[in-house]
Design a protein around this motif. Structure first.
Motif, PDB file in Angstrom:
ATOM      1  N   ASP A  12      -6.730  15.780   5.117  1.00 54.49           N
ATOM      2  CA  ASP A  12      -5.747  14.595   4.538  1.00 54.49           C
ATOM      3  C   ASP A  12      -5.694  13.465   5.894  1.00 54.49           C
ATOM      4  OD1 ASP A  12      -5.505  15.614   2.217  1.00 54.49           O
ATOM      5  OD2 ASP A  12      -3.809  16.560   2.430  1.00 54.49           O
ATOM      6  N   GLY A  13      -6.432  13.389   6.659  1.00 53.71           N
ATOM      7  CA  GLY A  13      -6.427  12.263   7.709  1.00 53.71           C
ATOM      8  C   GLY A  13      -5.820  12.786   8.895  1.00 53.71           C
ATOM      9  N   ASP A  51      -8.790   0.965   2.890  1.00 48.85           N
ATOM     10  CA  ASP A  51     -10.004   1.916   3.810  1.00 48.85           C
ATOM     11  C   ASP A  51      -9.751   3.163   2.885  1.00 48.85           C
ATOM     12  OD1 ASP A  51     -11.431   2.427   6.190  1.00 48.85           O
ATOM     13  OD2 ASP A  51     -10.131   3.946   6.421  1.00 48.85           O
ATOM     14  N   ILE A  52     -10.971   3.853   2.571  1.00 43.96           N
ATOM     15  CA  ILE A  52     -11.169   5.049   1.919  1.00 43.96           C
ATOM     16  C   ILE A  52     -11.886   6.005   2.609  1.00 43.96           C
ATOM     17  CG2 ILE A  52     -11.391   6.468  -0.344  1.00 43.96           C
ATOM     18  CD1 ILE A  52     -11.264   3.571  -1.831  1.00 43.96           C
ATOM     19  N   GLY A  53     -11.166   7.013   3.257  1.00 39.55           N
ATOM     20  CA  GLY A  53     -12.095   7.965   4.044  1.00 39.55           C
ATOM     21  C   GLY A  53     -12.506   9.093   3.270  1.00 39.55           C
ATOM     22  N   GLY A  54     -12.420  10.374   4.130  1.00 35.86           N
ATOM     23  CA  GLY A  54     -12.620  11.674   3.260  1.00 35.86           C
ATOM     24  C   GLY A  54     -11.178  12.416   2.647  1.00 35.86           C
ATOM     25  N   GLY A  55     -10.263  11.934   3.894  1.00 37.51           N
ATOM     26  CA  GLY A  55      -8.751  12.579   3.289  1.00 37.51           C
ATOM     27  C   GLY A  55      -7.567  11.590   2.991  1.00 37.51           C
ATOM     28  N   THR A  56      -7.985  10.459   3.501  1.00 34.13           N
ATOM     29  CA  THR A  56      -6.707   9.500   3.026  1.00 34.13           C
ATOM     30  C   THR A  56      -7.322   8.086   2.544  1.00 34.13           C
ATOM     31  OG1 THR A  56      -6.694   8.808   5.237  1.00 34.13           O
ATOM     32  CG2 THR A  56      -5.230  10.438   4.813  1.00 34.13           C
ATOM     33  N   CYS A  57      -6.372   7.473   1.691  1.00 32.31           N
ATOM     34  CA  CYS A  57      -6.913   6.249   1.444  1.00 32.31           C
ATOM     35  C   CYS A  57      -5.642   5.380   1.748  1.00 32.31           C
ATOM     36  CB  CYS A  57      -6.798   6.157  -0.128  1.00 32.31           C
ATOM     37  SG  CYS A  57      -6.654   4.604  -0.746  1.00 32.31           S
ATOM     38  N   ASP A  58      -6.019   4.406   2.621  1.00 33.52           N
ATOM     39  CA  ASP A  58      -4.957   3.517   3.478  1.00 33.52           C
ATOM     40  C   ASP A  58      -5.196   2.067   3.012  1.00 33.52           C
ATOM     41  OD1 ASP A  58      -3.975   5.445   5.027  1.00 33.52           O
ATOM     42  OD2 ASP A  58      -5.590   5.340   6.579  1.00 33.52           O
ATOM     43  N   VAL A  59      -3.902   1.430   2.357  1.00 32.19           N
ATOM     44  CA  VAL A  59      -4.155   0.458   1.941  1.00 32.19           C
ATOM     45  C   VAL A  59      -2.990  -0.582   2.751  1.00 32.19           C
ATOM     46  CG1 VAL A  59      -3.883  -1.388   0.063  1.00 32.19           C
ATOM     47  CG2 VAL A  59      -4.203   1.208  -0.213  1.00 32.19           C
TER      48      VAL A  59
END
Length: 345
Positions: free
Chosen positions: A71-72, A157-165
């Protein structure tokens, strides 16, 4: 014995799924999966990166291939430290160097404990000084946005563990939200759907391949079927089924809903003047998760705001940190990320 090369300042995108390293003056020098394979008997690292990823689900009892970040953020401190050391050794090689200065990205809502863990792990891997930067800020800089101006820019920004807006203006984050729903959750959703509906167990790699090859989140965007193999939970024997794009879309519904709601929540809390800028400029999507078929169309449909996927979406964050490396000499150890990006003006 290996040493850091003099002047080898680095930007490290320490992601749940992938680690990218940028060296000042050279560009991206490493792009590897965030996986470590260790021998449980002596705790020795056997492989890292792509080599270790190939071992997932295929190892004997004394060897385990794991992801030390979840989760980042760091879920296994010791393994993360070992993984970083191996990656840096692999990236810079055996050259006579001194400890560098490093920028590491973090999720926008990382706790102080999580920040300290990342800083300490990086220092223990050989870094002389460590600066942290929020991922959307780095992604915006890497995508070529001039964030020092008093204009609102929205980054997803959508990675493998987190979605950051985040909504960015004047070099800082005005409104932010981070959820622990991203690329890996889509893989888990596929595994769960197939297990429940077909009583078939498949592995992580198979689920990821399905997501890329036939997956979509926007109805009518794709119409593909494929055959997959796994282990029947009824008979315990090998079995195969045919699965379609529509089924994968159904499996994704809960995950996509969380991401869309996160975007809407940020828009609802954004000052009106900045909302006007976002309507004009659109939403920028970055990260590997932004490449999921139809996700940009779905967010645009749900919000009514134009959505653009960055050309270098996977590398945006580390490219942004690479640009910031040119300003490290102007910083002291305790300066924060907002002060870093203001130097880019």
């Amino acid at each position: 014995m290996w040493f850091w090369r003099r002047g080898a300042d680095l930007g490290i995108d320490l992601g749940t799924a992938t680690v990218l390293i940028y060296e000042k003056g050279k560009g991206i020098i490493l792009n590897e999966s965030s996986v470590v394979a260790i021998n449980k008997n002596n705790n020795k690292v056997l492989a890292v990166g792509e080599e270790a990823k190939k071992m997932i689900g295929r190892t004997p009892g004394n060897i385990v291939a794991v992801r030390p970040l979840r989760d980042g953020v760091i879920s296994d401190y010791d393994l993360t430290q070992k993984m970083l050391k191996e990656f840096i050794k692999k990236a810079v090689g055996k050259r006579n160097i001194v400890a560098p200065k490093v920028i590491v990205c973090i999720p926008v809502q990382a706790t102080e404990v999580e920040k300290r863990a990342i800083i300490q792990a990086t220092r223990n891997s050989g870094a002389k000084r460590v600066h942290i930067i929020e991922e959307p800020l780095a992604a915006a800089v890497g995508a070529g946005i001039d964030i020092s101006k008093p204009n609102g820019s929205m980054v997803l920004d959508i990675g493998g563990g987190t979605c950051d807006v985040a909504v960015i203006s004047l070099g800082g984050v005005v409104v932010r939200n981070s959820i622990k729903v991203a690329g890996n959750k889509f893989d888990e959703a596929i595994v769960k759907y197939i297990r429940v509906k077909y009583k078939l167990m498949i592995g992580e790699k198979t689920a990821e391949n399905l997501k890329i090859s036939i997956g979509t989140v926007f109805k009518g965007n794709r119409d593909i079927s494929t055959t997959i193999k796994g282990r029947s939970l009824v008979s315990g024997l090998p079995d195969e089924i045919e699965i379609s794009t529509d089924e994968i879309r159904l499996a994704f519904e809960e995950t996509t809903y969380s991401i869309v709601q996160s975007v809407k929540n940020v828009l609802e809390n954004t000052p009106p003047e900045l909302v006007a800028d976002i309507i004009e400029n659109g939403i920028l999507m970055t990260g590997g998760g932004s490449l999921l078929d139809g996700l940009d169309k779905l967010i645009q449909f749900e919000t009514g705001v134009n959505v653009h996927v960055a050309e270098n979406s996977v590398e945006c964050v580390v490219e942004g940190m690479g640009k910031m490396l040119n300003y490290l000499d102007k910083l002291d150890q305790d300066i924060n990320s907002q002060e870093i990006v203001l130097l880019l003006e």
